[in-house]
Design a protein around this motif. Structure first.
Motif, short mmCIF file in Angstrom:
data_model
loop_
_atom_site.label_atom_id
_atom_site.label_comp_id
_atom_site.label_asym_id
_atom_site.label_seq_id
_atom_site.Cartn_x
_atom_site.Cartn_y
_atom_site.Cartn_z
N SER A 6 0.82 -1.21 0.00
CA SER A 6 0.00 0.00 0.00
C SER A 6 0.86 1.26 0.00
CB SER A 6 -0.91 -0.01 1.22
OG SER A 6 -1.71 1.13 1.24
N SER A 7 1.92 1.27 0.78
CA SER A 7 2.74 2.48 0.89
C SER A 7 3.69 2.66 -0.28
CB SER A 7 3.52 2.48 2.20
OG SER A 7 4.44 1.41 2.23
N SER A 9 2.84 1.65 -3.49
CA SER A 9 2.11 1.60 -4.75
C SER A 9 2.35 2.86 -5.55
CB SER A 9 0.61 1.43 -4.50
OG SER A 9 0.10 2.56 -3.85
N MET A 10 2.37 2.70 -6.85
CA MET A 10 2.61 3.82 -7.77
C MET A 10 3.93 4.52 -7.48
SD MET A 10 -0.18 3.99 -9.76
CE MET A 10 -0.12 5.64 -10.41
N SER A 19 0.36 8.69 -5.08
CA SER A 19 -0.45 7.60 -4.51
C SER A 19 -1.13 8.01 -3.22
CB SER A 19 0.40 6.35 -4.30
OG SER A 19 1.43 6.62 -3.37
N GLY A 20 -0.49 8.81 -2.40
CA GLY A 20 -1.12 9.26 -1.16
C GLY A 20 -2.27 10.21 -1.40
N THR A 21 -2.16 11.01 -2.45
CA THR A 21 -3.20 11.99 -2.76
C THR A 21 -4.37 11.38 -3.48
OG1 THR A 21 -1.51 13.71 -2.93
CG2 THR A 21 -3.64 14.18 -3.94
N TYR A 22 -4.12 10.47 -4.42
CA TYR A 22 -5.17 9.95 -5.29
C TYR A 22 -5.59 8.52 -4.99
CZ TYR A 22 -4.05 14.16 -7.77
OH TYR A 22 -3.85 15.48 -8.07
N ARG A 23 -5.17 7.98 -3.88
CA ARG A 23 -5.53 6.62 -3.50
C ARG A 23 -7.01 6.56 -3.12
NH1 ARG A 23 -1.53 3.93 0.55
NH2 ARG A 23 -0.36 5.17 -0.90
N LEU A 24 -7.68 5.47 -3.50
CA LEU A 24 -9.08 5.27 -3.15
C LEU A 24 -9.14 4.55 -1.81
CD1 LEU A 24 -11.99 5.57 -4.18
CD2 LEU A 24 -11.75 3.29 -5.16
N LEU A 25 -9.71 5.18 -0.82
CA LEU A 25 -9.82 4.61 0.52
C LEU A 25 -11.24 4.10 0.76
CD1 LEU A 25 -7.86 7.38 2.43
CD2 LEU A 25 -7.00 5.19 1.63
#
Length: 54
Positions: A6-7, A9-10, A19-25
């Motif tokens: 997860s950390s 990714s991308m 990835s932190g900004t556009y990740r789907l949670l």
């Protein structure tokens, strides 16, 4: 999914925070658009639609 996956990714070209900004949670709203189905009427309980060939 592990926190390592997860950390990281991308990573690489997108490691500037993408990835932190556009990740789907969980519970984040999202939508998907398929232009092929734009002409379909989705207001009915049953949607019958023909997708045109490219």
């Amino acid at each position: 999914m592990s926190s390592w996956i997860s950390s990281t990714s991308m990573g690489g070209a997108f490691s500037s925070g993408f990835s932190g900004t556009y990740r789907l949670l969980d519970k984040d709203p999202y939508w998907v658009t398929f232009p092929q189905f734009r002409h379909c009427d989705a207001s009915k309980a049953t949607v019958a639609c023909t997708v045109p060939k490219p």
